[in-house]
Scaffold this motif. Structure first.
Motif, PDB file in Angstrom:
ATOM      1  N   SER A 183       0.811  -1.215   0.000  1.00 24.86           N
ATOM      2  CA  SER A 183       0.000   0.000   0.000  1.00 24.86           C
ATOM      3  C   SER A 183       0.848   1.272   0.000  1.00 24.86           C
ATOM      4  CB  SER A 183      -0.952   0.010   1.205  1.00 24.86           C
ATOM      5  OG  SER A 183      -0.235   0.245   2.405  1.00 24.86           O
ATOM      6  N   LEU A 184       2.140   1.131   0.262  1.00 24.67           N
ATOM      7  CA  LEU A 184       3.029   2.287   0.273  1.00 24.67           C
ATOM      8  C   LEU A 184       3.427   2.673  -1.144  1.00 24.67           C
ATOM      9  CD1 LEU A 184       5.456   1.305   3.184  1.00 24.67           C
ATOM     10  CD2 LEU A 184       3.468   2.816   3.303  1.00 24.67           C
ATOM     11  N   SER A 185       3.734   3.948  -1.321  1.00 19.34           N
ATOM     12  CA  SER A 185       4.208   4.409  -2.627  1.00 19.34           C
ATOM     13  C   SER A 185       5.665   3.989  -2.814  1.00 19.34           C
ATOM     14  CB  SER A 185       4.102   5.936  -2.717  1.00 19.34           C
ATOM     15  OG  SER A 185       5.049   6.536  -1.843  1.00 19.34           O
ATOM     16  N   ASN A 186       6.126   4.068  -4.057  1.00 21.92           N
ATOM     17  CA  ASN A 186       7.529   3.742  -4.322  1.00 21.92           C
ATOM     18  C   ASN A 186       8.455   4.665  -3.546  1.00 21.92           C
ATOM     19  OD1 ASN A 186       6.918   1.640  -6.047  1.00 21.92           O
ATOM     20  ND2 ASN A 186       6.976   2.923  -7.879  1.00 21.92           N
ATOM     21  N   ARG A 187       8.076   5.900  -3.392  1.00 20.83           N
ATOM     22  CA  ARG A 187       8.885   6.873  -2.637  1.00 20.83           C
ATOM     23  C   ARG A 187       8.983   6.458  -1.173  1.00 20.83           C
ATOM     24  NH1 ARG A 187      10.851  12.353  -2.873  1.00 20.83           N
ATOM     25  NH2 ARG A 187      11.736  12.611  -0.813  1.00 20.83           N
ATOM     26  N   GLN A 188       7.850   6.080  -0.567  1.00 23.77           N
ATOM     27  CA  GLN A 188       7.852   5.652   0.828  1.00 23.77           C
ATOM     28  C   GLN A 188       8.698   4.399   1.016  1.00 23.77           C
ATOM     29  OE1 GLN A 188       3.554   5.550   0.973  1.00 23.77           O
ATOM     30  NE2 GLN A 188       3.540   7.125   2.581  1.00 23.77           N
ATOM     31  N   LEU A 189       8.572   3.453   0.100  1.00 22.78           N
ATOM     32  CA  LEU A 189       9.387   2.241   0.170  1.00 22.78           C
ATOM     33  C   LEU A 189      10.867   2.588   0.054  1.00 22.78           C
ATOM     34  CD1 LEU A 189       7.300  -0.230  -2.015  1.00 22.78           C
ATOM     35  CD2 LEU A 189       7.668  -0.373   0.451  1.00 22.78           C
ATOM     36  N   SER A 190      11.184   3.483  -0.852  1.00 23.50           N
ATOM     37  CA  SER A 190      12.570   3.906  -1.033  1.00 23.50           C
ATOM     38  C   SER A 190      13.114   4.547   0.239  1.00 23.50           C
ATOM     39  CB  SER A 190      12.664   4.893  -2.202  1.00 23.50           C
ATOM     40  OG  SER A 190      13.980   5.351  -2.354  1.00 23.50           O
ATOM     41  N   LEU A 225      12.351   3.778   3.139  1.00 28.19           N
ATOM     42  CA  LEU A 225      12.597   2.681   4.083  1.00 28.19           C
ATOM     43  C   LEU A 225      13.733   1.767   3.619  1.00 28.19           C
ATOM     44  CD1 LEU A 225       8.894   1.673   4.810  1.00 28.19           C
ATOM     45  CD2 LEU A 225      10.452   2.882   6.341  1.00 28.19           C
ATOM     46  N   GLY A 226      14.232   2.008   2.414  1.00 20.81           N
ATOM     47  CA  GLY A 226      15.302   1.179   1.873  1.00 20.81           C
ATOM     48  C   GLY A 226      14.814  -0.146   1.319  1.00 20.81           C
ATOM     49  N   ILE A 227      13.557  -0.163   0.868  1.00 23.72           N
ATOM     50  CA  ILE A 227      12.942  -1.386   0.352  1.00 23.72           C
ATOM     51  C   ILE A 227      12.496  -1.138  -1.085  1.00 23.72           C
ATOM     52  CG2 ILE A 227      11.011  -3.004   0.644  1.00 23.72           C
ATOM     53  CD1 ILE A 227      10.897  -2.124   3.591  1.00 23.72           C
ATOM     54  N   SER A 228      12.742  -2.098  -1.953  1.00 24.15           N
ATOM     55  CA  SER A 228      12.209  -2.011  -3.312  1.00 24.15           C
ATOM     56  C   SER A 228      10.983  -2.925  -3.392  1.00 24.15           C
ATOM     57  CB  SER A 228      13.259  -2.444  -4.344  1.00 24.15           C
ATOM     58  OG  SER A 228      13.481  -3.830  -4.266  1.00 24.15           O
ATOM     59  N   ARG A 229      10.177  -2.722  -4.406  1.00 24.40           N
ATOM     60  CA  ARG A 229       8.985  -3.570  -4.566  1.00 24.40           C
ATOM     61  C   ARG A 229       9.370  -5.045  -4.682  1.00 24.40           C
ATOM     62  NH1 ARG A 229       4.375  -1.411  -3.743  1.00 24.40           N
ATOM     63  NH2 ARG A 229       4.254   0.784  -4.209  1.00 24.40           N
ATOM     64  N   ALA A 230      10.499  -5.310  -5.303  1.00 28.44           N
ATOM     65  CA  ALA A 230      10.950  -6.692  -5.474  1.00 28.44           C
ATOM     66  C   ALA A 230      11.331  -7.341  -4.147  1.00 28.44           C
ATOM     67  CB  ALA A 230      12.137  -6.736  -6.426  1.00 28.44           C
ATOM     68  N   ASP A 231      11.610  -6.529  -3.130  1.00 29.76           N
ATOM     69  CA  ASP A 231      12.039  -7.048  -1.824  1.00 29.76           C
ATOM     70  C   ASP A 231      10.899  -7.269  -0.835  1.00 29.76           C
ATOM     71  OD1 ASP A 231      14.699  -6.922  -2.628  1.00 29.76           O
ATOM     72  OD2 ASP A 231      14.954  -4.878  -1.861  1.00 29.76           O
ATOM     73  N   ILE A 232       9.690  -6.906  -1.200  1.00 34.93           N
ATOM     74  CA  ILE A 232       8.578  -6.928  -0.248  1.00 34.93           C
ATOM     75  C   ILE A 232       8.364  -8.320   0.346  1.00 34.93           C
ATOM     76  CG2 ILE A 232       6.056  -6.734  -0.038  1.00 34.93           C
ATOM     77  CD1 ILE A 232       6.225  -4.213  -1.745  1.00 34.93           C
ATOM     78  N   LYS A 233       8.322  -9.346  -0.473  1.00 32.98           N
ATOM     79  CA  LYS A 233       8.079 -10.694   0.058  1.00 32.98           C
ATOM     80  C   LYS A 233       9.202 -11.142   0.979  1.00 32.98           C
ATOM     81  CE  LYS A 233       4.972 -12.458  -3.464  1.00 32.98           C
ATOM     82  NZ  LYS A 233       4.740 -13.491  -4.472  1.00 32.98           N
ATOM     83  N   THR A 234      10.428 -10.816   0.625  1.00 32.41           N
ATOM     84  CA  THR A 234      11.570 -11.188   1.466  1.00 32.41           C
ATOM     85  C   THR A 234      11.512 -10.468   2.809  1.00 32.41           C
ATOM     86  OG1 THR A 234      12.928 -11.564  -0.495  1.00 32.41           O
ATOM     87  CG2 THR A 234      14.088 -11.264   1.593  1.00 32.41           C
TER      88      THR A 234
END
Length: 47
Positions: free
Chosen positions: A22-29, A31-40
């Motif tokens: 639910s977070l935007s790409n900016r918010q994930l960034s 936090l130091g997380i990419s969309r590809a890393d979410i499951k991990t």
């Protein structure tokens, strides 16, 4: 580990994935997380 613990951990995994998705790409960034890393990240946090 019994079945209740396993189900509780899986439920937490799903909640974490839902919240991170639910977070935007900016918010994930931020936090130091990419969309590809979410499951991990969710797996690490839950199990």
């Amino acid at each position: 580990m019994n079945i209740r613990e396993t189900l509780a951990k899986y439920a937490q995994y799903r909640v974490t994935i839902r919240e991170l998705n639910s977070l935007s790409n900016r918010q994930l960034s931020d936090l130091g997380i990419s969309r590809a890393d979410i499951k991990t990240v969710a797996r690490t946090a839950s199990f």
